[in-house]
Structure formats: C-alpha cells, structure tokens
Design an enzyme around this catalytic site. Structure first.
Site, PDB file in Angstrom:
ATOM      1  N   GLU A  60       6.367   6.456  -8.951  1.00  0.00           N
ATOM      2  CA  GLU A  60       4.934   6.131  -8.850  1.00  0.00           C
ATOM      3  C   GLU A  60       4.268   7.036  -7.825  1.00  0.00           C
ATOM      4  O   GLU A  60       3.162   7.523  -8.003  1.00  0.00           O
ATOM      5  CB  GLU A  60       4.737   4.660  -8.433  1.00  0.00           C
ATOM      6  N   GLU A  71      -9.282  -4.604 -20.797  1.00  0.00           N
ATOM      7  CA  GLU A  71      -8.031  -5.298 -21.108  1.00  0.00           C
ATOM      8  C   GLU A  71      -6.976  -4.933 -20.064  1.00  0.00           C
ATOM      9  O   GLU A  71      -6.799  -3.751 -19.747  1.00  0.00           O
ATOM     10  CB  GLU A  71      -7.555  -4.879 -22.501  1.00  0.00           C
ATOM     11  N   LEU A  72      -6.280  -5.931 -19.552  1.00  0.00           N
ATOM     12  CA  LEU A  72      -5.322  -5.735 -18.456  1.00  0.00           C
ATOM     13  C   LEU A  72      -4.236  -4.715 -18.812  1.00  0.00           C
ATOM     14  O   LEU A  72      -3.593  -4.819 -19.863  1.00  0.00           O
ATOM     15  CB  LEU A  72      -4.671  -7.087 -18.121  1.00  0.00           C
ATOM     16  N   MET A 113      -4.284  -6.785  -6.626  1.00  0.00           N
ATOM     17  CA  MET A 113      -3.815  -7.913  -7.432  1.00  0.00           C
ATOM     18  C   MET A 113      -4.927  -8.871  -7.869  1.00  0.00           C
ATOM     19  O   MET A 113      -4.742 -10.091  -7.840  1.00  0.00           O
ATOM     20  CB  MET A 113      -2.738  -8.683  -6.667  1.00  0.00           C
ATOM     21  N   GLY A 155       0.778  -1.233   0.000  1.00  0.00           N
ATOM     22  CA  GLY A 155       0.000   0.000   0.000  1.00  0.00           C
ATOM     23  C   GLY A 155       0.808   1.282   0.000  1.00  0.00           C
ATOM     24  O   GLY A 155       0.320   2.322   0.455  1.00  0.00           O
ATOM     25  N   ASN A 171       1.578   3.117  -2.571  1.00  0.00           N
ATOM     26  CA  ASN A 171       0.915   4.099  -3.439  1.00  0.00           C
ATOM     27  C   ASN A 171      -0.318   4.688  -2.760  1.00  0.00           C
ATOM     28  O   ASN A 171      -0.602   5.882  -2.896  1.00  0.00           O
ATOM     29  CB  ASN A 171       0.548   3.464  -4.783  1.00  0.00           C
ATOM     30  N   HIS A 188       0.808   1.405 -12.841  1.00  0.00           N
ATOM     31  CA  HIS A 188       1.505   0.221 -13.345  1.00  0.00           C
ATOM     32  C   HIS A 188       3.002   0.505 -13.456  1.00  0.00           C
ATOM     33  O   HIS A 188       3.391   1.561 -13.961  1.00  0.00           O
ATOM     34  CB  HIS A 188       0.938  -0.195 -14.708  1.00  0.00           C
ATOM     35  N   ASN A 241      -5.422   3.017 -12.501  1.00  0.00           N
ATOM     36  CA  ASN A 241      -4.445   2.038 -12.027  1.00  0.00           C
ATOM     37  C   ASN A 241      -3.060   2.660 -12.122  1.00  0.00           C
ATOM     38  O   ASN A 241      -2.827   3.554 -12.930  1.00  0.00           O
ATOM     39  CB  ASN A 241      -4.510   0.771 -12.884  1.00  0.00           C
TER      40      ASN A 241
END
Ligand code: GRF
Length: 203
Positions: A166, A135-136, A82, A10, A12, A101, A99
C-alpha cells in the site's frame, strides 16, 4: 497539493508525506488518531473534525468539506478514513478523491479483507488505489499491487505484507494524479505514458 483524511494509525498518510508529495493538511475524524502526531511532527497542519459532535452524517460531511476546502487541494486522499461518506460529499470531490483499500478490488470490499481472503482460499491478494465513487470501495482503479498468499499465514501476517505494498502504490497513484497523468474512460483508468498499473510482489 493534497489533503489526507485519516481515522487512526496513518501509515499510508506517512508514506504519502515521505514520498515527498505536497501535503497541505491532514484531517482526522478522531482526536486520538495516532497519525496526527506524525503530521504535526512534520509541521503539517493537522485538524480534527469529530464526527461524534455532529447530529447527522450530512452535518459532519459539510464541516469536513469546509475544512478541506480551506486548503484548496487538487486531490483528497482517504487513508484509513473509517467513515462512510454521503453521496453529496462524494460528488463534491468527484474525480479528485482517492482511497486505498486492502484487497484486489472488486474482490473483498468492506472490512476484514485479509481474513476474508484467507477464508476464501484465494491464492493472490493485494491492495488497490482507486477513485472514490458513491458506492463503497468501488470506483475506477488507478493501481493495484498483488502478492501470492503463503500457505499457513495468518491474517495479521498477510495484512503486514499487503500494507507494505500500500505504501508503494498509494504515493505512486497520487503522483500520477498531481502530474495530470490519469485519464478515465468508461470507468477505466489509463496512465499517460503507459506506466505499469500493476505491481507484482515476489513471494
Ligand atoms: C489500510 O490497510 C488501508 O488500506 C485501509 O485502512 C488501513 C489504514 O491503515 N483503508 P493506516 O491508517 O494507513 O496505517
């Protein structure tokens, strides 16, 4: 207000909270996610919806949506969450779910991004905050941070340097969203006022 979904550490989520963003709740699919402690220490409502307790992905996603919607958030932020989400869940939060990434998408979607970047020999790596689509790790890109790969560094060292970035770009992306500054046109995100959507980290 935003609701943040986590599965683990956690960091982020912590960066979003520490940036002063209005976080209504943190939801984890794992009861042992270390990030829950931080949320509770800041008096942020921290809920657990354990995926293991549901018979199907659909049932889990329905329960998760119910928990999220209690808070009526404008934005849902996945932060190291996840679980692969069902198309129905993604559609429910279309254009209001982000999200973060750890790669320069569309390169290296999926897991083990730093090791894969090193194995590919790329010279530039980084992270991406993006809108979530079915889509991932695809979906319109809000902001990226890029950094030069150092010769001889390990995946862990690279991961640590990316993670620092990030923590800069994710709060920035969320703030733009909450300030109504993002426009999506033909799958491309523009920031009103033309704020920079690329952060270049010096080596
Ligand atoms: C981060 O690297 C994020 O980009 C990825 O999962 C990791 C989560 O880390 N999606 P944390 O839980 O936010 O510390």
């Amino acid at each position: 207000m935003l609701v943040i979904l986590i599965s683990g550490r956690g960091s982020n989520m912590q960066a979003l909270v520490e940036a002063g963003l209005p976080v209504a709740a943190v939801v984890s699919n794992r009861a042992d996610a270390p990030g829950l402690q931080f949320a509770r220490s800041r008096n942020i409502e921290a809920a657990v919806v354990e995926h293991r307790k549901f018979a199907s992905r659909e049932a889990f996603d329905d329960a998760l949506a119910k928990e999220i919607d209690r808070h009526r958030p404008r934005l849902v932020a996945l932060a190291g969450f996840m679980r692969v989400l069902t198309p129905k869940f993604v559609a429910r939060y279309e254009r209001r779910m982000f999200n973060i990434h750890p790669s320069l998408l569309p390169a290296f979607p999926g897991l083990e991004t730093h090791a894969r970047a090193l194995a590919a020999g790329v010279k530039l790596h980084g992270c991406t905050a993006h809108f979530v689509t079915a889509e991932l790790d695809s979906g319109p890109i809000v902001i990226q941070a890029a950094l030069p790969v150092r010769s001889g560094e390990t995946a862990d060292q690279l991961a640590a340097r990316v993670l620092e970035r990030e923590h800069v770009i994710y709060p920035q992306a969320a703030r733009w969203f909450l300030d109504d500054k993002l426009v999506i046109q033909n799958g491309v995100v523009r920031v009103k006022g033309d704020d920079a959507q690329l952060v270049m980290a010096a080596d």
